[in-house]
Write an enzyme that holds these catalytic residues in place. Structure first.
Site, PDB file in Angstrom:
ATOM      1  N   HIS A  61       0.810  -1.210   0.000  1.00 21.11           N
ATOM      2  CA  HIS A  61       0.000   0.000   0.000  1.00 21.11           C
ATOM      3  C   HIS A  61       0.847   1.265   0.000  1.00 21.11           C
ATOM      4  O   HIS A  61       1.967   1.274   0.503  1.00 21.11           O
ATOM      5  CB  HIS A  61      -0.895   0.030   1.243  1.00 21.11           C
ATOM      6  CG  HIS A  61      -1.765  -1.162   1.379  1.00 21.11           C
ATOM      7  ND1 HIS A  61      -2.066  -1.721   2.604  1.00 21.11           N
ATOM      8  CD2 HIS A  61      -2.411  -1.927   0.466  1.00 21.11           C
ATOM      9  CE1 HIS A  61      -2.860  -2.773   2.428  1.00 21.11           C
ATOM     10  NE2 HIS A  61      -3.086  -2.914   1.142  1.00 21.11           N
ATOM     11  N   LYS A  71       5.877   6.014   7.033  1.00 22.51           N
ATOM     12  CA  LYS A  71       5.424   5.171   8.139  1.00 22.51           C
ATOM     13  C   LYS A  71       6.622   4.742   8.972  1.00 22.51           C
ATOM     14  O   LYS A  71       7.693   4.454   8.435  1.00 22.51           O
ATOM     15  CB  LYS A  71       4.718   3.914   7.621  1.00 22.51           C
ATOM     16  CG  LYS A  71       3.426   4.187   6.896  1.00 22.51           C
ATOM     17  CD  LYS A  71       2.807   2.907   6.378  1.00 22.51           C
ATOM     18  CE  LYS A  71       1.532   3.190   5.599  1.00 22.51           C
ATOM     19  NZ  LYS A  71       0.986   1.976   5.001  1.00 22.51           N
ATOM     20  N   TYR A 131       1.954   1.319  13.953  1.00 18.37           N
ATOM     21  CA  TYR A 131       2.696   2.210  13.071  1.00 18.37           C
ATOM     22  C   TYR A 131       2.228   3.649  13.198  1.00 18.37           C
ATOM     23  O   TYR A 131       1.082   3.925  13.499  1.00 18.37           O
ATOM     24  CB  TYR A 131       2.648   1.744  11.624  1.00 18.37           C
ATOM     25  CG  TYR A 131       1.295   1.576  10.980  1.00 18.37           C
ATOM     26  CD1 TYR A 131       0.825   2.496  10.055  1.00 18.37           C
ATOM     27  CD2 TYR A 131       0.507   0.468  11.266  1.00 18.37           C
ATOM     28  CE1 TYR A 131      -0.390   2.334   9.432  1.00 18.37           C
ATOM     29  CE2 TYR A 131      -0.710   0.287  10.642  1.00 18.37           C
ATOM     30  CZ  TYR A 131      -1.159   1.235   9.733  1.00 18.37           C
ATOM     31  OH  TYR A 131      -2.377   1.065   9.122  1.00 18.37           O
ATOM     32  N   ASP A 169      -6.967  -6.448  -1.585  1.00 23.36           N
ATOM     33  CA  ASP A 169      -5.561  -6.767  -1.875  1.00 23.36           C
ATOM     34  C   ASP A 169      -5.390  -7.890  -2.898  1.00 23.36           C
ATOM     35  O   ASP A 169      -4.291  -8.131  -3.374  1.00 23.36           O
ATOM     36  CB  ASP A 169      -4.796  -7.100  -0.592  1.00 23.36           C
ATOM     37  CG  ASP A 169      -4.423  -5.854   0.199  1.00 23.36           C
ATOM     38  OD1 ASP A 169      -4.511  -4.744  -0.357  1.00 23.36           O
ATOM     39  OD2 ASP A 169      -4.037  -5.996   1.372  1.00 23.36           O
TER      40      ASP A 169
END
Length: 189
Positions: A61, A71, A131, A169
């Site tokens: 992603h 991130k 995250y 996905d």
């Protein structure tokens, strides 16, 4: 914290200084000042957490401008293989990836800069994954690549017949067919 450079500029592994004794351990999991001095000047605005079971694969992603995200990821419980893929056209490392095992045992963190696709596979029975993001989630800006793109050559460390994907996905394009990628010469910070 110790910052370990990887073969792709800007993608780093962070190892905290851990203080252990008979009571357990303590470590500083994040310091804005130290992060900016040693890694990159950015401000994280959102923290996320997910829980997953063995075989779950989330990714690959990214978010497109103007909501591009960096991130900083880590695992609290269990272990994952975490992957960053350079999707900046014109980059000397375009299409290359860095994979690192993150676990509740090694306490490592992985920094994925803007201009990279990100994903992870779950290697243990259960994982709690945390995250930080430096831009808010913007669903209208979502982008993704196929986790099994043969040109990327990612070994996710789990058999493909054990991979568990979200419906979304299952349908991402390969890098060579991507209609939108980052420009290496465009300033992202």
């Amino acid at each position: 914290m110790e910052v370990i450079k990887t073969d792709i500029d800007g993608v780093v592994i962070i190892e905290p200084r851990i203080f252990s004794d008979e009571r357990g351990y303590f470590f500083e999991s994040f310091s804005q000042r130290e992060f900016e001095e040693k890694v990159c000047k950015t401000v994280f605005v959102q923290d996320n957490e997910s829980k997953s079971s063995y075989g779950v694969l989330r990714g690959l992603h990214f978010q497109k401008p103007p909501y591009t995200q960096s991130k900083l990821v880590r695992v609290i419980k269990g272990a994952v293989l975490d992957v960053a893929v350079d999707i900046r056209k014109g980059s000397p490392t375009f299409g290359k990836h860095i994979a690192v095992e993150l676990s509740g045992e090694n306490h490592r963190q992985f920094f994925i800069p803007r201009g990279f696709a990100h994903g992870f596979s779950v290697l243990t029975d259960e994982v709690i994954f945390q995250y930080k993001c430096d831009a808010f989630y913007a669903p209208q800006s979502e982008g993704a690549l196929a986790w099994d793109d043969p040109d990327l050559g990612i070994d996710w460390k789990i058999p493909s017949d054990k991979v568990i994907l979200s419906e979304k996905d299952r349908h991402h394009c390969r890098l060579q067919d991507a209609s939108w990628l980052f420009d290496y010469n465009e300033k992202l910070y």
